[in-house]
Design a protein around this motif. Sequence first.
Motif, PDB file in Angstrom:
ATOM      1  N   VAL A   4     -50.450   2.082  76.287  1.00 21.13           N
ATOM      2  CA  VAL A   4     -51.200   2.487  77.920  1.00 21.13           C
ATOM      3  C   VAL A   4     -52.303   1.675  78.514  1.00 21.13           C
ATOM      4  O   VAL A   4     -52.004   0.651  78.099  1.00 21.13           O
ATOM      5  CB  VAL A   4     -52.285   3.812  77.244  1.00 21.13           C
ATOM      6  CG1 VAL A   4     -52.501   4.344  78.795  1.00 21.13           C
ATOM      7  CG2 VAL A   4     -52.169   4.297  77.063  1.00 21.13           C
ATOM      8  N   HIS A   5     -51.544   1.327  80.251  1.00 15.98           N
ATOM      9  CA  HIS A   5     -52.772  -0.084  81.059  1.00 15.98           C
ATOM     10  C   HIS A   5     -52.759   1.400  82.091  1.00 15.98           C
ATOM     11  O   HIS A   5     -52.134   1.800  82.620  1.00 15.98           O
ATOM     12  CB  HIS A   5     -51.467  -0.440  81.770  1.00 15.98           C
ATOM     13  CG  HIS A   5     -51.041  -1.197  83.060  1.00 15.98           C
ATOM     14  ND1 HIS A   5     -52.673  -2.546  83.122  1.00 15.98           N
ATOM     15  CD2 HIS A   5     -51.434  -0.930  84.127  1.00 15.98           C
ATOM     16  CE1 HIS A   5     -52.940  -2.629  83.721  1.00 15.98           C
ATOM     17  NE2 HIS A   5     -52.018  -2.487  84.989  1.00 15.98           N
ATOM     18  N   GLN A   6     -54.319   1.130  82.021  1.00 16.38           N
ATOM     19  CA  GLN A   6     -54.950   1.394  83.356  1.00 16.38           C
ATOM     20  C   GLN A   6     -55.038   0.930  84.705  1.00 16.38           C
ATOM     21  O   GLN A   6     -54.968  -0.082  85.453  1.00 16.38           O
ATOM     22  CB  GLN A   6     -56.337   1.709  83.151  1.00 16.38           C
ATOM     23  CG  GLN A   6     -56.915   2.595  83.899  1.00 16.38           C
ATOM     24  CD  GLN A   6     -58.417   2.721  83.911  1.00 16.38           C
ATOM     25  OE1 GLN A   6     -59.358   1.802  83.219  1.00 16.38           O
ATOM     26  NE2 GLN A   6     -58.889   3.508  83.823  1.00 16.38           N
ATOM     27  N   GLY A   7     -53.617   1.691  85.449  1.00 19.51           N
ATOM     28  CA  GLY A   7     -53.120   1.304  86.994  1.00 19.51           C
ATOM     29  C   GLY A   7     -52.031   0.624  86.713  1.00 19.51           C
ATOM     30  O   GLY A   7     -51.158   1.299  86.442  1.00 19.51           O
ATOM     31  N   GLY A   8     -51.631   0.314  88.066  1.00 19.99           N
ATOM     32  CA  GLY A   8     -50.116   0.237  88.247  1.00 19.99           C
ATOM     33  C   GLY A   8     -49.419  -0.902  87.422  1.00 19.99           C
ATOM     34  O   GLY A   8     -49.780  -2.010  87.435  1.00 19.99           O
ATOM     35  N   MET A  57     -59.473  -2.717  81.542  1.00 22.87           N
ATOM     36  CA  MET A  57     -59.788  -1.578  81.552  1.00 22.87           C
ATOM     37  C   MET A  57     -59.492  -0.469  80.905  1.00 22.87           C
ATOM     38  O   MET A  57     -58.393  -0.969  80.733  1.00 22.87           O
ATOM     39  CB  MET A  57     -60.066  -1.305  83.410  1.00 22.87           C
ATOM     40  CG  MET A  57     -60.740  -2.061  84.060  1.00 22.87           C
ATOM     41  SD  MET A  57     -60.716  -1.065  85.809  1.00 22.87           S
ATOM     42  CE  MET A  57     -59.068  -1.375  86.399  1.00 22.87           C
ATOM     43  N   THR A  58     -59.704   0.510  79.989  1.00 26.85           N
ATOM     44  CA  THR A  58     -59.608   1.201  79.202  1.00 26.85           C
ATOM     45  C   THR A  58     -59.581   2.424  79.695  1.00 26.85           C
ATOM     46  O   THR A  58     -60.607   3.051  80.409  1.00 26.85           O
ATOM     47  CB  THR A  58     -59.867   0.676  77.568  1.00 26.85           C
ATOM     48  OG1 THR A  58     -61.057   1.057  77.737  1.00 26.85           O
ATOM     49  CG2 THR A  58     -59.582  -0.758  77.330  1.00 26.85           C
ATOM     50  N   PHE A  59     -58.604   3.756  78.737  1.00 28.33           N
ATOM     51  CA  PHE A  59     -59.269   4.866  79.300  1.00 28.33           C
ATOM     52  C   PHE A  59     -59.983   5.258  77.769  1.00 28.33           C
ATOM     53  O   PHE A  59     -59.940   4.701  76.683  1.00 28.33           O
ATOM     54  CB  PHE A  59     -57.728   6.063  79.281  1.00 28.33           C
ATOM     55  CG  PHE A  59     -57.563   5.661  80.286  1.00 28.33           C
ATOM     56  CD1 PHE A  59     -57.366   6.143  81.563  1.00 28.33           C
ATOM     57  CD2 PHE A  59     -55.687   4.671  80.395  1.00 28.33           C
ATOM     58  CE1 PHE A  59     -56.474   6.135  82.672  1.00 28.33           C
ATOM     59  CE2 PHE A  59     -54.761   4.880  81.179  1.00 28.33           C
ATOM     60  CZ  PHE A  59     -55.466   5.057  82.600  1.00 28.33           C
ATOM     61  N   ALA A  92     -51.483   5.005  85.961  1.00 26.77           N
ATOM     62  CA  ALA A  92     -51.358   5.000  84.651  1.00 26.77           C
ATOM     63  C   ALA A  92     -49.543   4.091  84.020  1.00 26.77           C
ATOM     64  O   ALA A  92     -49.185   4.313  85.171  1.00 26.77           O
ATOM     65  CB  ALA A  92     -51.998   5.209  83.664  1.00 26.77           C
ATOM     66  N   THR A  93     -49.747   3.537  83.206  1.00 28.59           N
ATOM     67  CA  THR A  93     -48.544   3.083  83.310  1.00 28.59           C
ATOM     68  C   THR A  93     -48.236   2.839  82.438  1.00 28.59           C
ATOM     69  O   THR A  93     -48.640   2.532  80.685  1.00 28.59           O
ATOM     70  CB  THR A  93     -48.061   1.227  83.838  1.00 28.59           C
ATOM     71  OG1 THR A  93     -48.316   1.058  85.029  1.00 28.59           O
ATOM     72  CG2 THR A  93     -46.862   0.671  83.061  1.00 28.59           C
ATOM     73  N   ILE A  94     -47.255   3.297  81.364  1.00 25.96           N
ATOM     74  CA  ILE A  94     -46.796   4.445  79.662  1.00 25.96           C
ATOM     75  C   ILE A  94     -46.026   3.558  79.097  1.00 25.96           C
ATOM     76  O   ILE A  94     -45.039   4.194  79.536  1.00 25.96           O
ATOM     77  CB  ILE A  94     -47.309   5.681  79.713  1.00 25.96           C
ATOM     78  CG1 ILE A  94     -48.838   5.709  80.312  1.00 25.96           C
ATOM     79  CG2 ILE A  94     -47.433   6.198  78.234  1.00 25.96           C
ATOM     80  CD1 ILE A  94     -49.051   7.157  80.619  1.00 25.96           C
ATOM     81  N   GLY A  95     -45.738   3.198  78.318  1.00 33.08           N
ATOM     82  CA  GLY A  95     -44.360   3.297  76.762  1.00 33.08           C
ATOM     83  C   GLY A  95     -44.756   3.879  75.677  1.00 33.08           C
ATOM     84  O   GLY A  95     -45.931   3.922  75.369  1.00 33.08           O
ATOM     85  N   LEU A  96     -43.586   4.572  75.353  1.00 37.79           N
ATOM     86  CA  LEU A  96     -43.839   4.507  74.447  1.00 37.79           C
ATOM     87  C   LEU A  96     -43.168   4.321  72.700  1.00 37.79           C
ATOM     88  O   LEU A  96     -42.206   2.856  73.051  1.00 37.79           O
ATOM     89  CB  LEU A  96     -43.091   6.718  74.129  1.00 37.79           C
ATOM     90  CG  LEU A  96     -43.435   7.390  75.431  1.00 37.79           C
ATOM     91  CD1 LEU A  96     -42.066   8.250  74.980  1.00 37.79           C
ATOM     92  CD2 LEU A  96     -45.187   7.391  75.264  1.00 37.79           C
TER      93      LEU A  96
END
Length: 355
Positions: free
Chosen positions: A339-343, A1-3, A326-330
């Motif tokens: 970006v990962h949709q979800g935990g 799944m993606t945003f 969401a779980t997000i890294g820069l």
Amino acid sequence: MTFPSFTSTETEPRARGAELGARLRGAVAANLAGYNALFAAAGATDGQVRAWGERALERAAGWAPHLADEIGGIAAGAGLEPWQVAVVNARTEILAALDVAGRGECSTSVVLPGDGLPPRTVQTWDWLGHLRDAPVLWAYEARPGHGVRTFTEAGALAKIGVNTAGLGVHFNILRHGADGADPGVPVHLIARRILDEAATVEEAADLARSATVSASTVITAVTAGGAGAIEISPAGVAVVPPGPGGVLLHCNHFLDPALAEGERLGAEEPGTYARLRHLRDHAAELGGEDVTGRALAMLSHAPGGAPVCAHPDPALPLGERWETLATIGLDVTAGRLLVHQGGPCQVTGTTWQVF
């Protein structure tokens, strides 16, 4: 799944906003409706929400007229009034005015490994389950040659993001005893100006200090050479530096000793302290090169406690169904988001959306 993602072609603020509003018309309207439902559940009247939106737009125009113009453009494109899009951008300020607290929220980790290696970052973005369709990934040029990529909500000008000057920001909400009912400059607009204008932690902090705010937040700025958690409240702005080993961790309570004297959220919902302890206990893994490993280091469900990876309880009222959306890294070196949709409990090496 993606945003969903959108890349602007317009560069003039109002035109850029109108383009975004037209493309995301349904999403912006749905996000506004979701916030209106949340505000109503907290006791706000339609008239109060409109007054708060109008006041936030006024404060935005005084601090950054071009951003107020962009909000007006989004409204025009989406078929809404400017104050309605201002409500989306000022949702933190409106929740502060309503004195709404939350049991769950975001956890952020930044580790500077040194030796010329890039920063390792990750955060969870927790919000309410009925707003799970609000996020959008947006790319635009703030000015010629200065690109921005942000994870935000439909209609909001920015949140978590990176720019091509090599700076990125994470974003966590805070609550302070000085938070007030008269909306100030929306903190989401501070994040936007940092992404648009800053290349260093110091420049980011100066922008934060230039705004008169009514609600609190922490914007963790990170570059290849440094990082700082910029804690913002009506009582002042403080920058918390990394600790030993280049480790900088933040949840939803103030770390600066002076600002911590006015702590509100932690006093009412001490789970934020437990989440920070979890991050500290896993600092070594959070400094790993692989973003999947960093995300998995965040994994803690802690039934009955303070989960870093939150799942909603459908039996709770609308404003208490917290969920890690969401779980997000820069990647500040490459100027991109992961970006990962979800935990974190759903993360694998193939679930990252690179933007």
